[in-house]
Design a protein around this motif. Structure first.
Motif, PDB file in Angstrom:
ATOM      1  N   LEU A 163       2.272   2.755   7.951  1.00 15.11           N
ATOM      2  CA  LEU A 163       2.638   2.174   6.660  1.00 15.11           C
ATOM      3  C   LEU A 163       4.128   2.374   6.373  1.00 15.11           C
ATOM      4  O   LEU A 163       4.801   1.481   5.857  1.00 15.11           O
ATOM      5  N   THR A 164       4.622   3.542   6.758  1.00 18.36           N
ATOM      6  CA  THR A 164       6.048   3.790   6.535  1.00 18.36           C
ATOM      7  C   THR A 164       6.890   2.818   7.353  1.00 18.36           C
ATOM      8  O   THR A 164       7.870   2.250   6.864  1.00 18.36           O
ATOM      9  N   GLU A 195       4.489   6.261  -1.446  1.00 17.91           N
ATOM     10  CA  GLU A 195       5.924   6.434  -1.683  1.00 17.91           C
ATOM     11  C   GLU A 195       6.181   7.487  -2.752  1.00 17.91           C
ATOM     12  O   GLU A 195       5.550   7.493  -3.795  1.00 17.91           O
ATOM     13  N   THR A 211       6.893  -0.557   5.823  1.00 14.38           N
ATOM     14  CA  THR A 211       7.725  -0.615   4.622  1.00 14.38           C
ATOM     15  C   THR A 211       9.198  -0.688   4.991  1.00 14.38           C
ATOM     16  O   THR A 211       9.953  -1.490   4.435  1.00 14.38           O
ATOM     17  N   ILE A 251       0.851  -1.198   0.000  1.00 14.83           N
ATOM     18  CA  ILE A 251       0.000   0.000   0.000  1.00 14.83           C
ATOM     19  C   ILE A 251       0.879   1.237   0.000  1.00 14.83           C
ATOM     20  O   ILE A 251       0.674   2.174  -0.768  1.00 14.83           O
ATOM     21  N   TYR A 252       1.882   1.205   0.856  1.00 15.41           N
ATOM     22  CA  TYR A 252       2.752   2.366   0.943  1.00 15.41           C
ATOM     23  C   TYR A 252       3.434   2.637  -0.395  1.00 15.41           C
ATOM     24  O   TYR A 252       3.477   3.761  -0.869  1.00 15.41           O
ATOM     25  N   LEU A 253       3.938   1.561  -0.993  1.00 14.16           N
ATOM     26  CA  LEU A 253       4.687   1.738  -2.240  1.00 14.16           C
ATOM     27  C   LEU A 253       3.827   2.313  -3.347  1.00 14.16           C
ATOM     28  O   LEU A 253       4.263   3.151  -4.118  1.00 14.16           O
ATOM     29  N   VAL A 254       2.580   1.843  -3.436  1.00 19.32           N
ATOM     30  CA  VAL A 254       1.733   2.308  -4.532  1.00 19.32           C
ATOM     31  C   VAL A 254       1.133   3.676  -4.227  1.00 19.32           C
ATOM     32  O   VAL A 254       1.098   4.558  -5.074  1.00 19.32           O
ATOM     33  N   GLU A 255       0.664   3.867  -2.994  1.00 21.53           N
ATOM     34  CA  GLU A 255      -0.154   5.045  -2.724  1.00 21.53           C
ATOM     35  C   GLU A 255       0.618   6.207  -2.094  1.00 21.53           C
ATOM     36  O   GLU A 255       0.209   7.349  -2.206  1.00 21.53           O
ATOM     37  N   TRP A 282       0.238   8.077 -10.487  1.00 14.86           N
ATOM     38  CA  TRP A 282       0.049   7.905  -9.063  1.00 14.86           C
ATOM     39  C   TRP A 282       1.135   6.998  -8.519  1.00 14.86           C
ATOM     40  O   TRP A 282       1.684   7.179  -7.461  1.00 14.86           O
ATOM     41  N   LYS A 283       1.466   5.977  -9.272  1.00  9.17           N
ATOM     42  CA  LYS A 283       2.451   5.007  -8.808  1.00  9.17           C
ATOM     43  C   LYS A 283       3.690   5.085  -9.664  1.00  9.17           C
ATOM     44  O   LYS A 283       3.659   5.612 -10.765  1.00  9.17           O
ATOM     45  N   GLY A 284       4.757   4.511  -9.148  1.00 10.64           N
ATOM     46  CA  GLY A 284       5.982   4.407  -9.906  1.00 10.64           C
ATOM     47  C   GLY A 284       6.509   5.752 -10.337  1.00 10.64           C
ATOM     48  O   GLY A 284       7.207   5.896 -11.333  1.00 10.64           O
TER      49      GLY A 284
END
Lengths: 263, 283, 310
Positions: free
Chosen positions: C32-33, B91, C36, B85-89, C7-9
């Motif tokens: 979430l951080t 990061e 990760t 979730i973090y990576l997609v939304e 939004w991503k990448g």
């Protein structure tokens, strides 16, 4: 007529690309304002500044003022969530949630609850089932969809036709009674019949809301809008009453565009 | 050579290849199934092993594998899904994303035995968990993490941007958007990833050999810091090191069949689920 | 104007932040951080632990001897020899042997699946292959040990019943499902308009395949091969059970060999914790890690470098 939205020296950058240059304009209350111009002229970028949707685009920087009822919504301290609640948006491609028709419309009211004043204190509470039902019916009626879907509110929003889906999205936006509604080329994915229904609806909506519509169709702008702004290469070239823009454009660029010599 | 003839020759060769692949896997499963059914019974699944595993059942191995899957579920699922979730939304910093992608994509291909070394060094020795279920379970959790993250990431990223925009434009917050819209639609995909990861962990043997799987126990593990048996290691041990290799063949086959059914069953569920999910949302 | 949202990448670009986050939103973002970062740390620990475990070995043993020594006899009571070459060659023999068998068959199978099979057959075959890719390696190892080795004995009459060929064939069977899944995806993503264009020019299906589809899907096919090869190099249980586990330097496929993975798995059963042998095994693990990491990196690079966007 009062001015609802006033932008001042609005500039938008996508990394090194200067997408919107020094846009200063006024948008009036209870009118339909059309934003026209060739692809890539910054018209979508412009309306996305008004409800801060450009925030979602990585690398996008918005500079300048966007005053809505005198408050600068582009200020960093402003709560974007609140801005977007007050300023609704309907997108190019119909994007109903893959939920029932009822849930699509009830989603936003549920999210925000009811704010009421009891004994001098501001209180937030959940909607009752009856209140929600009323909101759903009212919104769907207002979006001219009620008669078509009242017997199948529990069916998925995705099961509707394109035009119905777009009206569902409008109903969804109306459910929280915004002051301003932004339409980002709402008819570009629809057939002519569905388009004319939406156009009728837009004209009807201006009684209660301030409507801004981005469109690539000059005919559409001429049919439904009170005022029209012409954008070219990130600049607002000309803005005025729709009739004047189409009949007596002041700028040469505008004239070239509306007479089809450029586009 | 004639063009048509050439085409026919090549295409027959391709068909032959496909046939060979199907055949090899069918043969393999046929042997395991017929060999295993001979010994497989309810008692075999529910009894303790006796006489150095040469008699009795494989209950401790089944329970051990079950506990391992439980640890993997408890550890790698929350961390993996949250990371995804973090990576997609969320990061957005450049180097962290790059480090992460590098780590996730490349560590998915690191041999399982190397994860065993990690488990031995860190969980068994450094953290003092000893040769226990906990050491082995945590090792498997780290091993499945890359798989878990990339599956969840893919599922979340597949939810179209228009849904997020619709929700945000109605004044939903970021988390409300994720919780009400992104996650529900990504859930079947995430579940598929979870099942595949856990089934992979269930069939893994090599890391267990370094983190303390037991050859034979006549009891069930007493807590997560006890030693344990596991199905895949039981197959390996019985087939290569037990006291009477030939006499215990039926036990070996039957254990292999149990593991095969467990893993294939889970994979089947995961893939059927993914298929139905794909049919359901056509954005 | 149509928007291309990222939004991503979207690495190099920052998204404008909302400073009015509610405490709940903020707490969620922090949680979430943390999650990760824990996965970053956990994955980084793999490498760190290998280094830590391997360094003592490089301090006490002869590093050149480690990489060039032709004898692996770590259990010798007085003169243990830690030459990694026999293990390295063992690994290479088994995985190249497997690749030699799996590449033609796997490719043929993926071409059949992508180009020739009817949609109905494909819709059954493809998931079936994916399910089979999940068969645990210990089961392949068991099959090689009990059944395949017998068949090989009958056909080749080898020196030892458990040998490199046995491992290579079994690994090939394992590799094929992985290869087929990835390679078929690559061929499938070649747009049918390309095929139609070629067929409309009067090319046969084979010519279309040979000159249009395969070149277009090449990067995916290469990636499939490299990925499957990486899996073979790192595979433990199958080779452990199939190849006889004799660390001898040989190039004969009908003799027993031992791979790096198998050596680690087997030797740890009897190694003294913290001894020289223990650390040497970590060093072997480190070599293995570097090799497989490089292979994966290569696969990733091939896909990125030669990817055609349709």
């Amino acid at each position: 007529m009062t001015t609802t939205i006033h932008t001042e020296d609005l500039n938008v950058y996508f990394e090194r690309n200067h997408a919107l240059i020094d846009v200063t304009m006024d948008i009036q209350n209870n009118q339909v304002t059309a934003v026209i111009g060739p692809s890539g002229c910054g018209k979508s970028t412009f309306i996305r500044c008004i409800n801060r949707m450009n925030d979602l685009i990585p690398g996008c920087v918005v500079k300048g003022k966007v005053l809505v009822d005198g408050e600068d919504v582009n200020d960093d301290k402003v709560d974007v969530v609140d801005v977007r609640r007050r300023i609704g948006m309907v997108f190019q491609k119909p994007n109903p949630f893959p939920k029932s028709i009822y849930e699509n419309v009830a989603y936003a009211p549920r999210l925000h609850g009811v704010t009421e004043v009891v004994d001098g204190k501001v209180r937030r509470r959940k909607h009752t089932k009856k209140e929600l039902d009323e909101i759903v019916e009212r919104s769907l009626r207002r979006a001219a969809l009620w008669e078509e879907v009242k017997d199948r509110l529990d069916k998925s929003g995705m099961s509707l036709s394109g035009g119905q889906q777009q009206r569902l999205c409008i109903a969804r936006t109306l459910s929280i009674d915004p002051e301003i509604i932004l339409f980002d080329e709402p008819c570009s994915a629809l057939d002519p019949i569905a388009t004319s229904k939406i156009e009728d609806l837009l004209v009807d909506l201006k009684k209660d809301y301030t409507v801004i519509i981005v469109t690539h169709s000059m005919q559409q702008a001429a049919r439904i809008s009170d005022r029209t702004a012409f954008f070219y290469l990130g600049k607002m070239i000309e803005m005025g009453d729709t009739k004047q823009i189409f009949e007596r454009p002041q700028m040469e660029l505008t004239e070239q565009y509306i007479t089809g010599r450029m586009g | 050579m004639d063009r048509k003839l050439k085409e026919m020759l090549f295409f027959s060769a391709f068909r032959g290849c496909a046939l060979l692949v199907v055949l090899s896997l069918v043969v393999l499963m046929w042997y395991i199934a017929t060999g295993g059914l001979e010994r497989l019974s309810w008692d075999f699944l529910t009894e303790m092993p006796r006489r150095a595993n040469t008699e009795g059942g494989i209950l401790p191995a089944i329970v051990g594998t079950f506990y391992l899957m439980l640890i993997v579920l408890a550890v790698s699922v929350p961390i993996g899904v949250m990371s995804a979730i973090y990576l997609v939304e969320y990061e957005q910093s450049s180097w962290m994303g790059r480090v992460f992608k590098l780590a996730v994509y490349n560590l998915a291909g690191v041999p399982s035995i190397v994860y065993g070394l990690l488990g031995l060094g860190i969980f068994v020795a450094f953290l003092g968990f000893g040769f226990s279920l906990m050491s082995a379970g945590l090792t498997l959790s780290i091993m499945t993490l890359p798989l878990m993250i990339s599956a969840a990431r893919e599922a979340i990223a597949a939810v179209p941007q228009s849904v997020r925009e619709a929700s945000l434009a109605l004044g939903a917050t970021k988390w409300q958007t994720i919780w009400h819209h992104v996650l529900p639609y990504a859930l079947p995909g995430i579940f598929t990833g979870i099942i595949l990861s856990v089934s992979r962990a269930a069939g893994e043997t090599a890391p267990l050999m370094l983190t303390g799987v037991a050859m034979s126990l006549q009891r069930l593990p007493d807590g997560f810091f006890d030693s344990f048996m596991a199905l895949p290691y039981h197959i390996f041990y019985m087939a290569t090191q037990s006291s009477n290799l030939l006499a215990t063949r039926p036990i070996q086959y039957a254990t292999a069949l149990v593991l095969l059914l467990l893993v294939l069953g889970m994979n089947l569920v995961a893939i059927v689920m993914r298929k139905r999910y794909r049919d359901r949302y056509k954005w | 104007m149509a928007y291309r949202l990222r939004w991503k990448g979207s690495n190099r670009r920052r998204v404008r932040r909302n400073v009015n986050l509610s405490p709940k939103e903020r707490a969620i973002e922090i949680a979430l951080t943390i999650a990760t970062w824990s996965s970053v740390v956990a994955l980084g620990a793999v490498f760190a632990e290998l280094m830590l475990g391997a360094i003592p070995a490089f301090l006490t043993i002869d590093i050149i001897g480690f990489f060039t020594g032709t004898v692996w006899n770590p259990a010798h009571p007085t003169h243990p020899l830690y030459g990694i070459l026999p293990l390295f060659v063992g690994t290479l023999m088994v995985s190249f042997g497997a690749a030699a068998i799996a590449i033609p068959i796997g490719l043929g199978c993926s071409i059949w699946l992508a180009e020739l099979a009817s949609p109905r057959i494909r819709s059954i075959f493809k998931p079936a292959i994916e399910i089979l890719a999940g068969i645990p390696s210990v089961i392949f190892g068991f099959f090689a040990l009990v059944i395949l080795s017998e068949w090989i004995s009958i056909v080749f009459d080898p020196v030892t019943k458990l040998n490199a060929l046995n491992g290579a064939i079994m690994l090939a069977v394992m590799m094929i499902p992985i290869m087929v899944t990835v390679a078929e995806d690559a061929m499938n993503s070649v747009p049918s308009s390309l095929r139609e264009a070629s067929l409309a020019l009067g090319a046969t299906r084979w010519e279309t395949l040979r000159h249009v589809v395969l070149p277009a899907a090449l990067s995916g096919i290469v990636a499939a091969i490299v990925l499957a090869f990486g899996r073979a190099v790192g595979e433990t249980m199958t080779v452990l059970m199939a190849t006889g586990n004799a660390p001898q330097l040989t190039f004969d496929f009908l003799r027993s060999v031992q791979t790096m993975t198998a050596a680690i798995a087997i030797d740890f059963g009897e190694v003294v914790f913290g001894s020289e042998h223990y650390h040497v095994l970590f060093a072997v693990g480190l070599v293995l890690f570097v090799i497989t990491f490089a292979i994966n990196f290569l696969a990733d690079w091939v896909v990125r470098r030669y990817k055609e966007d349709y």
